[in-house]
Design a protein around this motif. Structure first.
Motif, PDB file in Angstrom:
ATOM      1  N   ALA A  79       0.482  -1.349   0.020  1.00  0.00           N
ATOM      2  CA  ALA A  79       0.392  -0.196   0.194  1.00  0.00           C
ATOM      3  C   ALA A  79       1.563   1.108   0.145  1.00  0.00           C
ATOM      4  O   ALA A  79       0.397   2.282  -0.224  1.00  0.00           O
ATOM      5  CB  ALA A  79      -0.650  -0.316   0.929  1.00  0.00           C
ATOM      6  N   SER A  80       1.944   1.281   0.234  1.00  0.00           N
ATOM      7  CA  SER A  80       3.180   2.502   0.781  1.00  0.00           C
ATOM      8  C   SER A  80       4.018   2.105  -0.396  1.00  0.00           C
ATOM      9  O   SER A  80       4.290   1.024  -0.389  1.00  0.00           O
ATOM     10  CB  SER A  80       3.536   2.622   1.816  1.00  0.00           C
ATOM     11  N   PRO A  81       4.832   3.155  -0.583  1.00  0.00           N
ATOM     12  CA  PRO A  81       6.170   3.014  -1.570  1.00  0.00           C
ATOM     13  C   PRO A  81       7.424   2.430  -0.226  1.00  0.00           C
ATOM     14  O   PRO A  81       8.155   1.731  -1.251  1.00  0.00           O
ATOM     15  CB  PRO A  81       6.483   4.691  -2.033  1.00  0.00           C
ATOM     16  N   VAL A  82       7.001   3.105   1.015  1.00  0.00           N
ATOM     17  CA  VAL A  82       8.120   2.866   1.946  1.00  0.00           C
ATOM     18  C   VAL A  82       8.018   0.585   1.886  1.00  0.00           C
ATOM     19  O   VAL A  82       9.487   0.443   1.805  1.00  0.00           O
ATOM     20  CB  VAL A  82       8.235   2.733   3.286  1.00  0.00           C
ATOM     21  N   ARG A  83       6.807   0.133   2.152  1.00  0.00           N
ATOM     22  CA  ARG A  83       7.074  -1.374   1.900  1.00  0.00           C
ATOM     23  C   ARG A  83       7.351  -1.845   1.254  1.00  0.00           C
ATOM     24  O   ARG A  83       8.589  -2.912   1.505  1.00  0.00           O
ATOM     25  CB  ARG A  83       5.730  -1.640   2.176  1.00  0.00           C
ATOM     26  N   SER A  84       7.475  -0.916  -0.500  1.00  0.00           N
ATOM     27  CA  SER A  84       8.282  -1.468  -1.712  1.00  0.00           C
ATOM     28  C   SER A  84       9.326  -1.657  -2.031  1.00  0.00           C
ATOM     29  O   SER A  84      10.022  -2.710  -1.746  1.00  0.00           O
ATOM     30  CB  SER A  84       7.445  -0.653  -2.789  1.00  0.00           C
ATOM     31  N   ALA A  85       9.900  -0.478  -1.322  1.00  0.00           N
ATOM     32  CA  ALA A  85      11.583   0.200  -0.311  1.00  0.00           C
ATOM     33  C   ALA A  85      11.964  -1.481   0.175  1.00  0.00           C
ATOM     34  O   ALA A  85      13.159  -1.802  -0.703  1.00  0.00           O
ATOM     35  CB  ALA A  85      11.695   0.916  -0.587  1.00  0.00           C
TER      36      ALA A  85
END
Length: 409
Positions: A79-85
């Motif tokens: 849901a967030s680019p932080v978790r994706s990173a």
């Protein structure tokens, strides 16, 4: 010939990337190759793993590198680019597993599939083990993040992902793409044309076979006696399913037995439900949620026609979807938006119908054509079937990979 595939998504997931990969390795096995698969820390397994952390699906061995910081899931999504990173960082586990497997099983070729996390690891693995590497790009990863996370093309994240994708492309011994537009994009990034090849999306004609609808399933869904239109797949914003709800609003009064069947789930689901409620058509739309891939063919048979209303974005202009092939294989008439990714597949009036992208009124008008002309609707479905049999059968397409592997070895 043993081929080591590196995948970010795989079965049991139902995303288009996972389904394409499944068909590739199944077809390679049927042609006498020995594919083995390693999946990213983000991908959950189907069942219980053996002592080597692997399981067999369709007769093919899948090694799982299930993550510990971010738990793996069947459908890889953040849901967030932080978790994706964080998932990108966690792929160090994939490198460790891939090196162990490669040293033990000695593949002839390493074949990594989008995104760059697999591509860069595949290239490094090739250098370490002196094995030729292939990187297959199925979409522009940074552009998908623009749509999903609202990032701009000038953002640090966008430029960073683009740089990493370029490293994966240029570091491979050969690059595969799924369509003409992507090949042109890859060449524009500095990859020599002679190091690229197109292997388009295809379909397993033994799995997707046309036939009469399951009447019990119709009744269970409350669609008995109805005309059924709709969509099967992921509910991403760029898929444009809100346009389909708008079109139903325009058609509802004139076609009281028309129903919209939406099979799948994703980020747009709450928006679609709210739209239906605000327009007073909630009772005209059936949301099933995700269904197992083995059940998808039964759902396809219920439809009278299907719609792929993708929005006009850089990503959809460059990438051809998998769904049109499945729809045509089921002899279902198809309406698509007139974006670049669809134009490589659909010829307007021949094997499908196109409407002006982003235009719900034009979509409704094209739906009227199929609703009012039953004979044309059936003929269009048959034309699509003939096209996909001739052009997009995995039994034929997989020979392109075999030729590439032989060149590299």
């Amino acid at each position: 010939m043993r081929i080591l595939h590196l995948l970010h998504r795989s079965v049991p997931g139902t995303h288009g990337y996972a389904i394409r990969s499944r068909e590739i390795v199944k077809s390679q096995l049927s042609k006498g190759l020995e594919p083995i698969v390693i999946t990213s820390p983000s991908q959950a397994p189907l069942g219980k793993l053996d002592s080597e952390g692997s399981e067999f699906i369709d007769g093919i061995r899948y090694f799982r590198t299930c993550g510990t910081v971010l738990k793996p899931s069947m459908e890889v999504s953040d849901a967030s680019p932080v978790r994706s990173a964080m998932r990108v960082v966690q792929n160090g586990l994939l490198m460790k597993t891939a090196l162990q497997v490669a040293r033990k099983y000695n593949p002839a070729v390493i074949h990594a599939h989008s995104p760059f996390t697999c591509g860069i690891i595949g290239n490094l693995l090739g250098v370490i083990t002196k094995t030729p590497s292939v990187y297959e790009i199925r979409g522009i990863w940074e552009d998908s993040h623009v749509g999903r996370y609202g990032l701009s093309e000038q953002s640090l994240r966008y430029r960073g992902v683009r740089t990493l994708e370029n490293l994966a492309l240029k570091g491979a011994d050969f690059c595969c793409v799924i369509c003409e537009a992507l090949r042109a994009e890859v060449i524009s990034r500095g990859v020599p044309a002679e190091k690229t090849a197109i292997v388009p999306n295809g379909v397993d004609l033994k799995e997707f076979t046309p036939g009469p609808p399951d009447e019990e399933l119709r009744k269970k869904l409350g669609l008995d006696g109805c005309t059924v239109a709709g969509y099967i797949g992921s509910f991403f914003h760029y898929e444009g399913l809100d346009l389909l709800v708008q079109a139903l609003t325009l058609l509802a009064a004139d076609y009281p037995m028309l129903r919209l069947l939406l099979v799948g789930d994703g980020e747009l689901m709450p928006v679609l439900r709210q739209m239906a409620a605000e327009r007073g058509i909630s009772q005209r739309i059936v949301f099933t949620g995700r269904v197992a891939h083995t059940e998808v063919a039964a759902f396809y048979r219920i439809y009278d026609f299907m719609v792929l209303p993708r929005r006009n974005t850089r990503e959809t202009r460059l990438v051809t979807p998998l769904k049109p092939m499945e729809i045509m294989a089921m002899q279902k008439p198809l309406i698509v938006s007139d974006i670049g990714g669809h134009r490589e597949i659909v010829e307007d009036g021949a094997n499908g119908i196109m409407f002006e992208s982003e235009n719900a009124e034009d979509l409704a008008a094209k739906c009227r054509t199929l609703l009012d002309q039953g004979e044309f609707r059936r003929e269009l479905g048959l034309r699509g079937y003939d096209w996909v049999v001739a052009q997009r059968n995995w039994d034929v397409l997989v020979d392109r990979y075999i030729e590439i592997y032989r060149r590299l070895t």
